[in-house]
Design an enzyme around this catalytic site. Structure first.
Site, PDB file in Angstrom:
ATOM      1  N   HIS A   1      98.929  58.163  44.404  1.00  0.00           N
ATOM      2  CA  HIS A   1      98.162  57.959  45.297  1.00  0.00           C
ATOM      3  C   HIS A   1      96.834  57.760  44.983  1.00  0.00           C
ATOM      4  O   HIS A   1      96.009  57.345  45.981  1.00  0.00           O
ATOM      5  CB  HIS A   1      98.286  59.110  46.333  1.00  0.00           C
ATOM      6  CG  HIS A   1      98.055  59.113  47.882  1.00  0.00           C
ATOM      7  ND1 HIS A   1      97.592  57.833  48.342  1.00  0.00           N
ATOM      8  CD2 HIS A   1      98.379  59.873  48.922  1.00  0.00           C
ATOM      9  CE1 HIS A   1      97.622  58.072  49.430  1.00  0.00           C
ATOM     10  NE2 HIS A   1      97.790  59.132  49.972  1.00  0.00           N
TER      11      HIS A   1
ATOM     12  N   ASP B   1      97.486  53.345  48.294  1.00  0.00           N
ATOM     13  CA  ASP B   1      97.074  53.901  49.502  1.00  0.00           C
ATOM     14  C   ASP B   1      98.693  53.851  50.404  1.00  0.00           C
ATOM     15  O   ASP B   1      99.576  53.263  49.944  1.00  0.00           O
ATOM     16  CB  ASP B   1      96.074  53.208  50.424  1.00  0.00           C
ATOM     17  CG  ASP B   1      94.684  53.148  49.850  1.00  0.00           C
ATOM     18  OD1 ASP B   1      94.598  54.349  48.992  1.00  0.00           O
ATOM     19  OD2 ASP B   1      93.952  52.205  49.965  1.00  0.00           O
TER      20      ASP B   1
END
Length: 426
Positions: A397, A401
């Site tokens: 992450h 995204d």
């Protein structure tokens, strides 16, 4: 009488130490020239250490699971009739001469040998005839042999091992059963089991534990699960397997997924990358080197299908089969187990409905394949049976995204649900 000290071999590539994963001998055991004495592991590559001399083991310098530095003493062998020549300076020459003796290609590295004088001893080497082990001593046997013994109710300590260093083989189990020797009594009803077994993580299992800890502790994972209608692809796969040429391998789902990933990566190259969180540098690769997590007798390994972007469906299938066989047999080369840029993990029929795969550090994405099931799907007018499968994927992450992760998986979904698109050039 002379004594050889065998040191940890230099396995090359700048490796300064290796983990001892197996002993084939113990103090007091007679050894033959070229007999495998021990096995060490470094970064998933296992190296066997053979003996360049015949004699009797007098000392071992490490335990299973210990990390031993290159050139550190590993074990000593007493050689009857050996003249060390220490007074005439022949020691060094003899050591160099024996350094390369008895080394086979399977050893992958030659042990370093030094000699030193040992006091004369009377008597002979232990008899070569094997005998059952005492109750306090753990027998040498592979996991498969131990499983066979448990299933057959055989106490391995009562079995005579005829393999190297008294190792028990499947044939030894067969002979023991055929001899009519008493077996473990069968239980008649539930009984309390207070046994506690402490198992030290060694070898491949310890490597896996270290890498999983590194990945889980340093990568913030985001998971994304999507269902895919595999009905059309399964029909195509069945047809292609039925009509394939004699030299073509049988197709599984994975080659189709690999080619779909290549096409999806062409639109989102940031997914095919590694991230060095020490330097803050992302490396995006033009080559698509897909690692495929593979279960082996020693644990999970990740053989790498290199340059998938340049391979056909059939080529992907052939290379995947070759690498999986090499990984399971323990013959995969170091370069075949490293260098992946993105990974696939699959549990096949045991895949369950969904999984949460852990990213193969330092990569930034992993695609998980779950079990395929026939489910009722509403087509707008009625429920129809369709072959459905979930893709469970994880992304770093820090780099990917949620929107980009979803876009990537949705692109793969589209390609798998309309498999003709996999074969069309963009």
């Amino acid at each position: 009488m002379g004594e050889f000290t065998i040191k940890m071999p230099d396995v090359g590539e700048g490796v300064a130490e290796a983990e001892l994963v197996e002993w084939h001998v113990k103090p007091g055991d007679p050894v033959r020239e070229d007999m495998v004495l021990a096995a060490v592991m470094t970064d998933k590559a296992t190296v066997e250490i053979p003996s360049p001399v015949a004699g009797v083991v007098t000392w071992v310098g490490a335990e299973i699971g210990d990390t031993v530095a290159v050139k550190a003493p590993l074990l000593r062998i007493e050689v009857p009739g050996y003249d060390d020549g220490s007074s005439s300076g022949e020691n060094e020459g003899d050591s160099a001469a024996t350094e390369n003796a008895g080394v086979t290609p399977a050893a992958a590295a030659s042990p370093t040998i030094e000699t030193k004088a040992a006091p004369s001893a009377s008597g002979t080497a232990p008899a070569s005839r094997p005998s059952p082990l005492p109750e306090s001593q753990k027998p040498l046997a592979s996991p498969a042999v131990r499983l066979r013994a448990r299933e057959s109710g055989v106490d391995l300590r009562q079995v005579v091992g005829t393999g190297p260093a008294g190792r028990i083989t499947h044939e030894d189990i067969e002979l023991f059963l055929a001899s009519g020797a008493p077996q473990l009594a069968a239980s008649h009803g539930p009984v309390r089991n207070t046994h506690v077994e402490e198992v030290k993580l060694t070898g491949m299992r310890r490597r896996i534990a270290e890498r999983m800890t590194l990945s889980a502790s340093r990568i913030p994972h985001i998971a994304y699960v999507e269902e895919v209608d595999m009905t059309d692809l399964e029909e195509l796969r069945t047809t292609m397997n039925r009509d394939r040429k004699p030299d073509h391998p049988k197709l599984t789902i994975l080659p189709f997924l690999m080619r779909a990933m290549v096409k999806a990566i062409a639109r989102q190259p940031e997914v095919n990358a590694t991230f060095d969180d020490n330097t803050g540098i992302i490396s995006r690769f033009g080559a698509v080197h897909i690692g495929v997590a593979t279960q082996t007798p020693t644990g999970l390994t990740v053989p790498v299908v290199r340059h998938t972007e340049a391979r056909s469906i059939w080529d992907c299938a052939a290379e995947l089969a070759r690498l999986a066989d090499a990984a399971r047999s323990g013959t995969a080369l170091r370069e075949e187990l490293t260098g992946s840029t993105i990974t696939i993990t699959s549990l096949g029929a045991l895949g369950g409905i969904a999984t949460t795969p852990i990213i193969n550090h330092p990569e930034v994405a992993i695609i998980g394949v779950n079990k395929m099931m026939v489910r009722p799907v509403w087509d707008g007018n009625q429920f129809v049976p369709r072959k459905m499968m979930n893709l469970s994927s994880s992304f770093d992450h820090r780099i990917i995204d949620g929107w980009d992760a979803a876009t990537f998986v949705q692109r793969i979904k589209t390609l798998l649900e309309t498999p003709a698109l996999i074969f069309i050039e963009d």
